[in-house]
Design a protein around this motif. Structure first.
Motif, short mmCIF file in Angstrom:
data_model
loop_
_atom_site.label_atom_id
_atom_site.label_comp_id
_atom_site.label_asym_id
_atom_site.label_seq_id
_atom_site.Cartn_x
_atom_site.Cartn_y
_atom_site.Cartn_z
N ASP A 275 -3.36 31.54 -22.05
CA ASP A 275 -4.18 30.35 -21.84
C ASP A 275 -4.68 30.24 -20.41
N VAL A 276 -3.85 30.67 -19.46
CA VAL A 276 -4.23 30.54 -18.05
C VAL A 276 -5.22 31.62 -17.64
N TYR A 277 -4.92 32.86 -17.99
CA TYR A 277 -5.70 33.98 -17.48
C TYR A 277 -6.66 34.58 -18.52
N GLU B 178 -3.35 26.38 -12.99
CA GLU B 178 -4.16 27.57 -12.69
C GLU B 178 -5.25 27.84 -13.72
N SER B 179 -5.29 27.05 -14.79
CA SER B 179 -6.33 27.28 -15.79
C SER B 179 -7.53 26.39 -15.54
N SER C 275 -5.71 22.19 -24.29
CA SER C 275 -6.66 23.31 -24.35
C SER C 275 -7.35 23.42 -25.71
N MET D 154 2.44 26.55 -14.70
CA MET D 154 1.39 27.44 -14.22
C MET D 154 0.11 27.25 -15.02
N GLN D 155 0.25 27.09 -16.31
CA GLN D 155 -0.90 26.91 -17.18
C GLN D 155 -1.73 25.70 -16.76
N MET E 144 1.33 30.92 -22.56
CA MET E 144 0.83 30.26 -21.35
C MET E 144 -0.01 31.24 -20.53
N SER F 7 0.05 21.12 -22.06
CA SER F 7 -1.20 21.70 -21.60
C SER F 7 -1.84 22.55 -22.70
N GLN F 8 -1.01 23.12 -23.57
CA GLN F 8 -1.55 23.89 -24.68
C GLN F 8 -2.36 23.00 -25.62
#
Length: 664
Positions: A282-284, A542-543, A508, A538-539, A279, A504-505
């Protein structure tokens, strides 16, 4: 008779008395004088040979002869160059005493032509001096008898400083290395040897070839191989260390463990895995993920110290080895490892955040007797620890093997179960309680194994995620569910939506989004009838990349719902900006009704917030009439839960929809 005997010798021979006067010569002596242009009587009988040498400046030779005549030397040798009309020649003069009844009465002077030997010696010398390898020779007393220029350069000493000196006195540090026993072995065994050795005073590696000498002592050829050794070490370092973290890699770990097990040394292995690392990537972005791994490695090295062997096993997994004393010690060390995750990690340009880790512990020889088995069992224990979702450690136990084998079996049989019809979609309706109509049917996966029985989604969904099978599983369920959905539209008059749980993955992944758009079009589903439910994390919030994907899906007619809202990464500041069509309030808030005034106040705030934002709100987990009544009074009319229906197979869902159609 005496003259004939002298003439039989090829060497130039003269006999002198104790005063140095020549009293006999052979024909070779006379011929040598004549051929080399000496005056007729220069070396004839009755001439004093000592006077002749002194007159020509050969003082050392004259002194040597006197020492022999006086009995101070048993013999005297001297080699010299003798120019001749044809070629330069070299001779060896040897002086041997003549004795009568043990008393020196004179000496034999012989001059032997050694031109050929000297030429060969000089050729050898030239070869030795022109060699790129350094060379020196030691006598049996370890004294330097010769060294070439390259040897002097590499040893950083002049020839004059070394010739005649004892090697171990000049280079005492060499005697403390493997060089001394190697030289000694060659001297005693008379067998050659090759070795590589680092010599600290010169900070250099040498490749050394050692040979016995026929005359005693040893000959040594050597060269500086420091550059080669540095390259070899660099290659070894590349092969044995992780380039990102600088920690020992998997190969290095296996060699370390193999060596310790060979020594039968008791070990403790900590298999550490970062929770939700994917995660973070993927987010950052992967560069921030790499930065986090570097910080984790640095913190482990700093806080644990050199008594721990810390390695990066791969990805976000680390394996730490320690010598095992007792379980109390391991508990303390596990706590030290866990404490590395107490403080937040700060990445460049990112606010500090906490990372948790799951740790599995296995012991040698109690749990395993091979490296592979030890790693596997610590991995098993780590997976058990991961179920707790916080930084936690667990010891391997034999009961875990059964759980591990079950996990491997489910991983192997997951997709075949989908194809065989053992893993099917079930449906749980969402109702508009004002008109008693189904507004959506949520797709939920259910697995009925032919021998293992019912398998919970809480068990097989994580396995699908970790084994990279979630996308194939989700796509297969969607294809099946869409067939049911189209059937209900045509035969049950169903006008509601189909809600699909996705991560969320998955969103993406370009290929998954393309699949959604394609299958919606192929099935002819109108816009606004397919809803994607994502659990808040969070993912998700914030992504920017995932938000972009969700907006693209909305543009293609998909609705976006946030599932289990309030149970995880709740960030209310994102709700007004995020592409959300629906919020599903987590069951934990519904359970507050009638039980907690504070909880009810939070629930009321969520309902009011969604109404003001114009976002659909669904209450999940509704189980009692009192809860229904409470929610209706607050204008939350969309509900889902066992009060209305549990998740049901397609056949029962058909009956459920038909019954509602009749009631209309």
């Amino acid at each position: 008779m005496e003259q004939a005997l002298l003439d039989a010798f090829q060497e130039n021979i003269a006999l002198i008395d104790t005063d140095g006067k020549i009293y006999a010569t052979n024909s070779a002596w006379k011929r040598f004088a004549r051929e080399n242009g000496a005056p007729k009587d220069y070396t004839d009988i009755d001439r004093n040979y000592l006077s002749l040498l002194t007159a020509t400046g050969s003082f050392e030779e004259a002194a040597g002869i006197r020492d022999v005549l006086s009995g101070s030397l048993p013999f005297y040798d001297s080699s010299y160059a003798c120019p001749s009309p044809r070629e330069d020649q070299w001779y060896l003069m040897r002086v041997t005493p003549l004795k009568e009844q043990g008393v020196v009465v004179g000496a034999v002077i012989s001059h032997r032509n050694i031109t050929k030997e000297e030429q060969q010696r000089r050729e050898v010398y030239d070869v030795l001096e022109s060699m790129t390898d350094a060379f020196y020779a030691l006598d049996p007393e370890w004294r330097f008898v010769y060294l070439n220029d390259q040897a002097a350069t590499l040893l950083r000493r002049s020839k004059e400083d070394l010739i005649g000196k004892n090697m171990w006195e000049v280079f005492p540090e060499a005697k403390k290395t493997a060089i001394y026993p190697a030289y000694l072995a060659v001297l005693k065994s008379e067998q050659s040897r090759v070795m590589e050795q680092f010599y600290p005073p010169l900070e250099a590696w040498f490749e050394i070839h050692i040979y016995p000498r026929g005359s005693g002592g040893i000959s040594v050829y050597f060269k500086d191989v420091t550059d080669k050794k540095q390259k070899e070490f660099k290659l070894w370092e590349t092969a044995h260390f992780d380039h990102l973290t600088g920690l020992p890699n998997r190969m290095h770990l296996y060699k370390e463990l193999t060596a310790k097990i060979k020594e039968q040394q008791k070990l403790g292995i900590f298999f550490l895995d970062l929770n939700d690392f994917k995660m973070i990537n993927d987010v950052y972005g992967h560069d921030k993920g790499d930065e986090l791994l570097q910080q984790v490695a640095s913190r482990l090295k700093t806080q644990l110290g050199p008594e721990f062997f810390i390695s990066r096993f791969g990805g976000d997994e680390f394996v730490i080895k320690t010598d095992y004393l007792d379980e109390e010690q391991l508990d303390q060390e596990a706590e030290r490892i866990a404490s590395c995750f107490h403080d937040a990690f700060w990445l460049q340009g990112v606010n500090g955040f906490h990372v948790t880790a799951s740790i599995g512990i296995a012991l040698y020889p109690q749990d395993a007797t091979s490296v592979d088995d030890l790693i596997t069992k610590s991995d098993m224990a780590m997976y058990e620890a991961k179920k707790i979702k916080q930084t936690h450690w667990m010891y391997y136990s034999t009961s875990m093997a059964e759980s591990w084998n079950r996990r491997l079996r489910l991983e192997k049989e997951l997709l075949p179960a989908l194809q065989a019809g053992h893993l099917l979609p079930h449906y749980q309706p969402e109702l508009d309680t004002v008109v008693q109509q189904v507004v959506s049917l949520e797709v939920l996966a259910r697995w009925f194994h032919p021998t293992l029985g019912f398998i919970s989604p809480q068990e097989f969904i994580p396995i699908a995620e970790e084994s990279a099978q979630l996308q194939a599983l989700t796509e297969g369920l969607i294809q099946h569910a869409l067939k049911d959905f189209i059937y209900w539209q045509h035969h049950c008059g169903y006008r509601g939506m189909l809600s699909i749980n996705v991560t969320s993955q998955l969103v993406s992944e370009d290929s998954f989004c393309e699949f959604l758009v394609k299958i919606k079009k192929e099935c002819g589903v109108a816009d606004g009838l397919l809803e994607l439910e994502l659990t808040e994390n969070m993912q998700l919030f914030e992504s920017p990349f995932i938000q972009q994907k969700l907006r693209l899906l909305q543009e293609n007619g998909f609705r976006i719902a946030i599932d289990d809202f309030g149970s995880g990464y709740s960030n209310f500041s994102y709700i007004s900006e995020f592409p959300i069509d629906k919020i599903k309030i987590d069951k934990s808030f519904i359970d507050y009704i009638g039980e907690s005034e504070k909880g009810e106040a939070v629930l009321d705030s969520l309902v009011l917030l969604s109404l003001r934002l114009g976002i659909d709100l669904v209450a999940e987990g509704v189980e009692t009439e009192a809860q229904v009544h409470y929610l209706q009074l607050r204008e939350c009319m969309l509900m889902q839960g066992y009060y209305f229906s549990k998740p049901i197979p397609a056949e029962e869902a058909t009956t459920f929809l038909q019954r509602l159609l009749v009631n209309e």
